[in-house]
Design a protein around this motif. Structure first.
Motif, PDB file in Angstrom:
ATOM      1  N   VAL A 178     -13.368  39.475   2.219  1.00 31.71           N
ATOM      2  CA  VAL A 178     -11.957  39.314   1.853  1.00 31.71           C
ATOM      3  C   VAL A 178     -11.303  38.213   2.670  1.00 31.71           C
ATOM      4  CG1 VAL A 178      -9.699  40.442   1.870  1.00 31.71           C
ATOM      5  CG2 VAL A 178     -11.715  41.686   1.034  1.00 31.71           C
ATOM      6  N   ILE A 179     -11.658  38.146   3.953  1.00 35.35           N
ATOM      7  CA  ILE A 179     -11.107  37.128   4.853  1.00 35.35           C
ATOM      8  C   ILE A 179     -12.023  35.918   4.848  1.00 35.35           C
ATOM      9  CG2 ILE A 179     -10.476  36.592   7.237  1.00 35.35           C
ATOM     10  CD1 ILE A 179      -9.992  39.609   7.633  1.00 35.35           C
ATOM     11  N   ASP A 180     -11.443  34.741   4.629  1.00 33.64           N
ATOM     12  CA  ASP A 180     -12.247  33.523   4.609  1.00 33.64           C
ATOM     13  C   ASP A 180     -12.461  33.018   6.033  1.00 33.64           C
ATOM     14  OD1 ASP A 180     -13.640  31.273   3.930  1.00 33.64           O
ATOM     15  OD2 ASP A 180     -11.947  30.200   3.064  1.00 33.64           O
ATOM     16  N   ARG A 181     -11.519  32.241   6.545  1.00 32.34           N
ATOM     17  CA  ARG A 181     -11.642  31.701   7.899  1.00 32.34           C
ATOM     18  C   ARG A 181     -10.299  31.720   8.608  1.00 32.34           C
ATOM     19  NH1 ARG A 181     -15.836  26.538   7.378  1.00 32.34           N
ATOM     20  NH2 ARG A 181     -17.588  27.765   6.589  1.00 32.34           N
ATOM     21  N   PHE A 182     -10.373  31.709   9.944  1.00 28.49           N
ATOM     22  CA  PHE A 182      -9.190  31.670  10.796  1.00 28.49           C
ATOM     23  C   PHE A 182      -8.981  30.249  11.303  1.00 28.49           C
ATOM     24  CE2 PHE A 182     -10.213  36.154  10.815  1.00 28.49           C
ATOM     25  CZ  PHE A 182      -8.952  36.756  10.838  1.00 28.49           C
ATOM     26  N   PRO A 183      -7.874  29.997  12.025  1.00 30.93           N
ATOM     27  CA  PRO A 183      -7.680  28.664  12.620  1.00 30.93           C
ATOM     28  C   PRO A 183      -8.869  28.248  13.474  1.00 30.93           C
ATOM     29  CG  PRO A 183      -5.676  29.945  12.775  1.00 30.93           C
ATOM     30  CD  PRO A 183      -6.729  30.881  12.257  1.00 30.93           C
ATOM     31  N   ARG A 184      -9.065  26.955  13.576  1.00 36.53           N
ATOM     32  CA  ARG A 184     -10.258  26.412  14.231  1.00 36.53           C
ATOM     33  C   ARG A 184     -10.432  26.916  15.659  1.00 36.53           C
ATOM     34  NH1 ARG A 184     -11.055  20.081  13.685  1.00 36.53           N
ATOM     35  NH2 ARG A 184     -10.987  20.802  11.511  1.00 36.53           N
ATOM     36  N   TRP A 185      -9.323  27.059  16.406  1.00 30.35           N
ATOM     37  CA  TRP A 185      -9.427  27.494  17.810  1.00 30.35           C
ATOM     38  C   TRP A 185      -9.973  28.919  17.902  1.00 30.35           C
ATOM     39  CZ3 TRP A 185      -6.987  31.858  19.455  1.00 30.35           C
ATOM     40  CH2 TRP A 185      -5.912  32.333  18.681  1.00 30.35           C
ATOM     41  N   PHE A 186      -9.587  29.771  16.933  1.00 28.51           N
ATOM     42  CA  PHE A 186     -10.063  31.156  16.939  1.00 28.51           C
ATOM     43  C   PHE A 186     -11.534  31.211  16.542  1.00 28.51           C
ATOM     44  CE2 PHE A 186     -10.495  35.509  15.353  1.00 28.51           C
ATOM     45  CZ  PHE A 186      -9.809  36.228  16.337  1.00 28.51           C
ATOM     46  N   GLU A 187     -11.899  30.429  15.530  1.00 28.27           N
ATOM     47  CA  GLU A 187     -13.296  30.378  15.096  1.00 28.27           C
ATOM     48  C   GLU A 187     -14.210  29.821  16.191  1.00 28.27           C
ATOM     49  OE1 GLU A 187     -14.691  31.231  12.114  1.00 28.27           O
ATOM     50  OE2 GLU A 187     -12.879  31.804  11.028  1.00 28.27           O
ATOM     51  N   HIS A 195     -18.456  33.804  10.624  1.00 22.95           N
ATOM     52  CA  HIS A 195     -19.639  33.709  11.487  1.00 22.95           C
ATOM     53  C   HIS A 195     -20.599  34.861  11.229  1.00 22.95           C
ATOM     54  CE1 HIS A 195     -17.578  30.528  13.356  1.00 22.95           C
ATOM     55  NE2 HIS A 195     -16.906  31.191  14.263  1.00 22.95           N
ATOM     56  N   HIS A 196     -20.055  36.064  11.021  1.00 23.61           N
ATOM     57  CA  HIS A 196     -20.934  37.225  10.874  1.00 23.61           C
ATOM     58  C   HIS A 196     -21.548  37.303   9.485  1.00 23.61           C
ATOM     59  CE1 HIS A 196     -22.613  40.605  12.908  1.00 23.61           C
ATOM     60  NE2 HIS A 196     -22.270  41.448  11.937  1.00 23.61           N
ATOM     61  N   ARG A 197     -20.881  36.728   8.490  1.00 24.99           N
ATOM     62  CA  ARG A 197     -21.531  36.628   7.174  1.00 24.99           C
ATOM     63  C   ARG A 197     -22.826  35.843   7.303  1.00 24.99           C
ATOM     64  NH1 ARG A 197     -16.037  36.245   5.190  1.00 24.99           N
ATOM     65  NH2 ARG A 197     -16.031  33.960   5.309  1.00 24.99           N
ATOM     66  N   VAL A 198     -22.789  34.772   8.074  1.00 24.13           N
ATOM     67  CA  VAL A 198     -23.986  33.972   8.304  1.00 24.13           C
ATOM     68  C   VAL A 198     -25.078  34.831   8.927  1.00 24.13           C
ATOM     69  CG1 VAL A 198     -24.923  32.125   9.750  1.00 24.13           C
ATOM     70  CG2 VAL A 198     -22.819  31.744   8.460  1.00 24.13           C
ATOM     71  N   HIS A 199     -24.699  35.652   9.894  1.00 23.82           N
ATOM     72  CA  HIS A 199     -25.684  36.501  10.568  1.00 23.82           C
ATOM     73  C   HIS A 199     -26.383  37.439   9.592  1.00 23.82           C
ATOM     74  CE1 HIS A 199     -27.615  38.871  13.649  1.00 23.82           C
ATOM     75  NE2 HIS A 199     -27.084  39.971  13.119  1.00 23.82           N
ATOM     76  N   HIS A 200     -25.677  37.879   8.565  1.00 22.56           N
ATOM     77  CA  HIS A 200     -26.257  38.798   7.590  1.00 22.56           C
ATOM     78  C   HIS A 200     -26.959  38.066   6.443  1.00 22.56           C
ATOM     79  CE1 HIS A 200     -25.001  43.025   8.509  1.00 22.56           C
ATOM     80  NE2 HIS A 200     -24.287  42.368   9.408  1.00 22.56           N
ATOM     81  N   GLY A 201     -26.983  36.758   6.475  1.00 24.85           N
ATOM     82  CA  GLY A 201     -27.577  36.002   5.383  1.00 24.85           C
ATOM     83  C   GLY A 201     -29.096  35.974   5.449  1.00 24.85           C
ATOM     84  N   VAL A 214     -18.461  39.964  20.073  1.00 26.86           N
ATOM     85  CA  VAL A 214     -17.040  39.597  20.079  1.00 26.86           C
ATOM     86  C   VAL A 214     -16.843  38.098  20.248  1.00 26.86           C
ATOM     87  CG1 VAL A 214     -14.834  39.878  21.287  1.00 26.86           C
ATOM     88  CG2 VAL A 214     -16.342  41.849  20.967  1.00 26.86           C
ATOM     89  N   PHE A 215     -17.551  37.493  21.207  1.00 22.75           N
ATOM     90  CA  PHE A 215     -17.335  36.083  21.541  1.00 22.75           C
ATOM     91  C   PHE A 215     -18.475  35.216  21.009  1.00 22.75           C
ATOM     92  CE2 PHE A 215     -15.343  38.526  25.055  1.00 22.75           C
ATOM     93  CZ  PHE A 215     -14.020  38.190  24.794  1.00 22.75           C
ATOM     94  N   ILE A 216     -18.162  34.369  20.049  1.00 18.14           N
ATOM     95  CA  ILE A 216     -19.179  33.497  19.451  1.00 18.14           C
ATOM     96  C   ILE A 216     -19.615  32.410  20.424  1.00 18.14           C
ATOM     97  CG2 ILE A 216     -17.663  31.731  18.437  1.00 18.14           C
ATOM     98  CD1 ILE A 216     -20.680  33.469  16.711  1.00 18.14           C
ATOM     99  N   VAL A 217     -18.935  32.294  21.550  1.00 14.35           N
ATOM    100  CA  VAL A 217     -19.289  31.264  22.533  1.00 14.35           C
ATOM    101  C   VAL A 217     -20.710  31.442  23.044  1.00 14.35           C
ATOM    102  CG1 VAL A 217     -16.933  30.742  23.280  1.00 14.35           C
ATOM    103  CG2 VAL A 217     -18.174  32.627  24.354  1.00 14.35           C
ATOM    104  N   TRP A 218     -21.220  32.679  23.065  1.00  9.66           N
ATOM    105  CA  TRP A 218     -22.599  32.877  23.540  1.00  9.66           C
ATOM    106  C   TRP A 218     -23.576  32.144  22.624  1.00  9.66           C
ATOM    107  CZ3 TRP A 218     -21.038  34.284  27.864  1.00  9.66           C
ATOM    108  CH2 TRP A 218     -20.172  35.346  28.088  1.00  9.66           C
TER     109      TRP A 218
END
Length: 315
Positions: A178-187, A195-201, A214-218
């Motif tokens: 339902v949610i597409d993407r957030f502002p670039r700084w949050f992403e 990001h998590h859709r990709v993980h389930h692909g 929680v943190f995609i920085v890892w």
């Protein structure tokens, strides 16, 4: 030092989960939001979520008690005393997410861990009910040992458990289309639905990526981040889907496969062990492909980008 009475997040999480699932269904059905539900798939996810609470208590109640006792014993050997100040909870939240990244990564790259975690990836749909499709055998992977450094650092096991529950709560809402993407700084910093859709692909481009809780920085730090590409819509499920809604088969199918593989006649001890601890898809005769093989064969680098063509392609 006695731990304070920390709130039991699980006591209110279930009504929250169900309420948000119903909201997502309404948005899809009434407002044509992106996403879909399939009744049998959703029921299976809900049953897997229920089983993830009940089955471990039945199968490993004593083991859990011993684990808690071990954690308290290790806490007596802590290097520092971080106590229960607010900043100890912040350190625990960040530290646990770092531990979660590595545990999650190992669950994808070590078959024994994958046998437990594969349950979560077995749905061919991606919605909030998918978040509840959880393993029944997580304790048996042994990856709980990765939290030991946090205890020795001085974080009380109760604080770590609270951080873990917050981590799990955060991850629920990112299982949506339902949610597409957030502002670039949050992403850039946080794990998000994209990001998590990709993980389930199961697309070759997306295999074994975006392990963050929680943190995609890892993932950005350790080279496992792959962005969602509109030109390559995410296809959900397993490379080879199991084709069943039976929760017991969903929970055990990979363990059965490991048993069959590792007990084949004529194998060396090393080969039998590799069927347990090598990456999923490894085979002693090379008849199968790992995620790395599939990605490379499709022409994608580790980052998900198309691999560059050789400078001097063969004639």
């Amino acid at each position: 030092m006695e731990a304070p009475n920390l709130p039991d997040i699980s006591s209110f999480a279930a009504p929250l989960y169900i309420g948000l699932i119903l909201l997502e269904i309404a948005l899809i059905a009434k407002f044509r939001a992106r996403g879909d539900y399939e009744t049998r798939d959703t029921v299976t996810s809900l049953l897997m979520g229920t089983g993830s609470v009940i089955v471990p208590l039945l199968l490993a109640g004593t083991a859990y008690a011993w684990l808690k006792a071990l954690e308290i014993a290790l806490y007596d050997w802590r290097l520092f005393d971080l106590g229960f100040e607010w900043w100890a909870f912040v350190i625990a939240f960040i530290g646990y997410d770092f531990v979660y990244y590595w545990s999650h990564r190992f669950q994808h790259t070590i078959r024994w861990g994958w046998a437990s975690h594969v349950i979560h990836h077995s749905s061919q749909h991606y919605n909030l009910s998918t978040a509840l499709r959880q393993t029944w055998t997580g304790l048996f992977t042994g990856f709980f040992v990765l939290s030991i450094p946090l205890i020795l650092l001085g974080l009380h096991p109760a604080v770590i458990a609270f951080a873990a529950s917050l981590n799990l709560l955060y991850q629920f809402w990112i299982h949506t289309e339902v949610i597409d993407r957030f502002p670039r700084w949050f992403e850039a910093v946080m794990n998000t639905p994209s990001h998590h859709r990709v993980h389930h692909g199961k697309n070759p481009r997306y295999l074994d990526s975006n392990y963050a809780g929680v943190f995609i920085v890892w993932d950005r730090m350790f080279g496992t981040f792959i962005p969602e590409e509109k030109s390559d819509p995410v296809r959900y499920g397993l490379v080879k889907d199991i084709g069943t809604f039976n929760p017991f088969r969903v929970a055990t199918h990979e363990y059965v496969a490991i048993w069959k593989d590792s007990t084949q006649p004529g194998l060396t001890i090393g080969q039998r062990l590799r069927y347990l601890f090598a990456p999923p898809g490894w085979s002693h005769d090379g008849s199968r492909k790992t995620s790395k093989d599939i990605r490379a064969e499709a022409g994608f680098s580790k980052s998900g980008a198309e691999a560059p063509a050789p400078l001097h392609p063969a004639e």
